[in-house]
Design a protein around this motif. Structure first.
Motif, short mmCIF file in Angstrom:
data_model
loop_
_atom_site.label_atom_id
_atom_site.label_comp_id
_atom_site.label_asym_id
_atom_site.label_seq_id
_atom_site.Cartn_x
_atom_site.Cartn_y
_atom_site.Cartn_z
N GLY A 189 0.79 -1.11 -0.09
CA GLY A 189 -0.05 -0.03 -0.12
C GLY A 189 0.74 1.53 0.09
N LEU A 190 0.17 2.24 0.28
CA LEU A 190 0.90 3.71 0.26
C LEU A 190 2.08 3.73 1.36
N ASN A 191 1.88 3.22 2.38
CA ASN A 191 2.90 3.20 3.47
C ASN A 191 4.12 2.37 2.94
N TYR A 192 3.94 1.22 2.11
CA TYR A 192 5.12 0.70 1.70
C TYR A 192 5.90 1.65 0.86
N TYR A 193 5.24 2.10 -0.14
CA TYR A 193 5.91 3.03 -1.22
C TYR A 193 6.49 4.26 -0.56
N TYR A 194 5.98 4.74 0.38
CA TYR A 194 6.58 5.94 1.07
C TYR A 194 7.80 5.60 1.65
N THR A 195 7.77 4.50 2.56
CA THR A 195 8.88 3.93 3.31
C THR A 195 9.82 3.58 2.29
N LEU A 196 9.64 3.01 1.16
CA LEU A 196 10.75 2.61 0.00
C LEU A 196 11.35 3.94 -0.48
N LEU A 197 10.50 4.93 -0.67
CA LEU A 197 11.06 6.23 -1.11
C LEU A 197 11.95 6.66 -0.14
N SER A 198 11.88 6.93 1.13
CA SER A 198 12.64 7.23 1.98
C SER A 198 14.01 6.47 2.20
#
Length: 628
Positions: free
Chosen positions: A227-236
């Motif tokens: 979900g979004l949380n996965y992609y936000y974390t991967l971005l950081s």
């Protein structure tokens, strides 16, 4: 006996029964669902990764509001707000989330959850104070429902807020509270999320190595449901790899996965941020053309979206352009950013503006725009001072609040002790009187402390007002003096230009008279040799050097500006343009330069061709007049 307990402790029974009542309402609501509602719920669940589709099904579900429980309607509105948040439309997100609060007001747990979602929406829009207020409301309802897990969630979100506000101490304090509570209730899913927030804290403080380790710990868990949380974390996580300069390949793979996933979810705001970070990887690995294209896409996309990340992307793009000496392009970006950040949505905060000004100083300096560079530098210094002042003020208020809370706690302890003594020693009037006197003295002492504190605060405010008034007066005097100096400079310039023209006219007239004497001599044969010598003298010792010295006094930068704009121009061409600046006639120019009038006309045409204006006589005249 059970009845007696109920009448003695009705609030206790209500607290225990409330969750059961809510569950019963949900159960009855679920049993009453029609096939159409069940179908819509499945469609919503299957399309949560696509905000546009989810919105449509949520609106259709709301058409069945008469058949749904209030808590279900509230949850539907809140979910609708979340979809608008994913689409970077915070105003609509806020509208529907606030609407959700109206339907859950009687139900503490759902109501707390609605406030929690609203707080997250405010945080995404950088409205941190409003986010903290919403979290305070959520905390009250979770405590009212005695829900420890909810309290842990609120502390985690508070930690995130203070992290974004660059208050590391408070962020760490609340994140530790969240981790302790979620560990106690054994909520592993939310515990991983709080650990991710802790990683964000280290990331924001520049501790990329430790942040990277934490991200690597939580990412496998988030990957189970991308979900979004996965992609936000991967971005950081990818940005940590970039900052550590140790694994550009891994960063590139992670960012491409983020871009693909967010594009599919139509989360354009963070998608463009991932493209911007991907451009940094391309630049670091020597793929300059790919980097430029990626930066341009991210810049244009975030601008069109009115993204809150527009300033961050713009600063990275300007840094790239300056590093690659593309100063003309950088100037264009700077002007566009200034024009677009006038809107409230894209308006720069102090930290954004400082980063932006650093890049503008670099660009203006390289372009020789000294005045613009100084203005940016002065503005940057002012913002830094303002930020330091704000931080000091915030710390002062924090200390004051802590002090007042300490006094209040002391007062509460004394009052509690007093009540206990009154219950235990109801017949001991002397002790009660003595205790009352002590309490009265303590209250007076507290009042005196508060009075002195407010008095000092008022004194400081008065001193600040006096200081501001003095500064304003000095500023006004400075502005008046600068205005007078400006007028004096204008008058001096006008007088010098008038003097220059008069001297030029005199030189021109002198040369013309000498030429006339040569032309009308009485004995041409006998004075031929003298005429030739006079002509040579006029030709070799023209008055250009004297003219040039006087001209520079009046128009000090005209010649240098012209040479910078058109490097192919010779000294003679520049001299000719200086005479045109004074609007001298063809005859006067010919005299000063020692050439014929026909040669002057020819030279004018040649000069226009040199600077690419051909037959554009009017454009050429405007150019000469425009330059200082």
């Amino acid at each position: 006996m059970g009845n007696n307990l109920y009448f003695r402790y009705p609030n206790l029974f209500m607290k225990k029964l409330t969750p059961l009542v809510i569950l019963l309402c949900f159960f009855l609501s679920t049993q009453a669902q029609t096939p159409a509602i069940e179908k819509l719920n499945k469609q919503i669940e299957n399309n949560l990764s696509n905000p546009d589709s989810t919105k449509i099904y949520l609106f259709r579900l709301l058409k069945h509001a008469a058949e749904l429980h209030d808590t279900v309607i509230g949850k539907t509105y809140s979910t609708l707000g979340i979809q608008y948040n994913k689409l970077a439309v915070p105003d609509s997100a806020e509208f529907y989330m606030k609407k959700a609060l109206d339907y859950t007001e009687k139900y503490p747990l759902p109501h707390a959850k609605m406030y929690l979602n609203l707080a997250i929406n405010y945080r995404f829009g950088s409205r941190y104070q409003e986010s903290l207020e919403a979290l305070d409301n959520a905390m009250q309802f979770y405590k009212k429902a005695e829900n420890k897990e909810g309290e842990g969630l609120v502390y985690g979100e508070m930690g995130s807020n203070y992290n974004y506000m660059m208050n590391s101490e408070k962020a760490l304090e609340y994140l530790k509270k969240a981790i302790a509570i979620l560990t106690e209730v054994n909520n592993q899913r939310e515990l991983y999320i709080v650990k991710q927030k802790l990683a964000n804290l280290y990331y924001n403080n520049g501790d990329y190595a430790f942040a990277k380790d934490l991200y690597e710990e939580v990412l496998p868990n988030f990957a189970k449901n991308k979900g979004l949380n996965y992609y936000y974390t991967l971005l950081s996580y990818a940005d940590c790899l970039i900052q550590l300069e140790e694994n550009y390949k891994g960063a590139e793979e992670a960012l491409k996965e983020v871009e693909s996933g967010l594009r599919e979810m139509n989360n354009k705001e963070y998608m463009w941020l991932s493209v911007s970070n991907l451009a940094k990887v391309y630049d670091a690995t020597g793929r300059t053309q790919e980097a430029q294209e990626a930066f341009q896409k991210a810049y244009d996309g975030s601008l069109q979206l009115n993204s809150t990340r527009f300033m961050e992307i713009s600063v990275h793009y300007l840094d790239f352009l300056n590093n690659h000496k593309q100063y003309t392009k950088a100037l264009s970006v700077i002007d566009q950013v200034k024009n677009n950040t006038k809107t409230s949505r894209l308006k720069m905060n102090a930290e954004n503006e400082i980063d932006f000004l650093k890049q503008t100083v670099s660009t203006y300096s390289q372009k020789g725009m000294v005045e613009n560079s100084l203005q940016s530098f002065e503005r940057m210094d002012f913002l830094k001072d303002s930020l330091n002042t704000a931080i000091n003020k915030a710390k002062s208020l924090e200390l004051q609040e802590a002090y007042q809370n300490g006094l209040q706690r002391e007062k509460n302890l004394v009052l509690t002790k007093n009540n206990e003594l009154l219950v235990e020693n109801n017949n001991k009037k002397d002790n009660i009187l003595l205790l009352s006197i002590l309490i009265f003295i303590l209250i007076l002492a507290i009042g005196l402390v508060l009075f002195l504190s407010n008095k000092n605060k008022l004194k400081l405010q008065q001193e600040l007002v006096t200081s501001l008034e003095t500064s304003q007066k000095v500023l006004e005097e400075k502005n008046t003096l600068e205005h007078e100096l400006s007028l004096e400079r204008e008058r001096t310039l006008v007088n010098k230009e008038k003097e220059l023209i008069e001297v030029t006219m005199e030189m021109s007239d002198l040369q013309n008279r000498i030429m006339e004497l040569i032309a009308h001599r009485e004995n041409p044969e006998s004075s031929e040799a003298l005429a030739t010598k006079l002509k040579d003298l006029l030709s070799n010792n023209n008055y250009w050097k004297y003219f040039k010295g006087k001209f520079v006094e009046v128009h000090p930068v005209f010649a240098s500006q012209l040479s910078e704009m058109f490097p192919s121009l010779s000294d003679s061409d520049v001299a000719y343009c200086c005479m045109l600046k004074l609007q001298l006639s063809t005859k006067e120019i010919a005299s000063l330069m020692g050439i014929s009038s026909d040669q002057v006309e020819s030279k004018t045409a040649t000069l226009r061709r040199k600077i690419g204006m051909g037959d554009d006589i009017l454009g050429f005249e405007k150019l000469i007049d425009h330059l200082e």
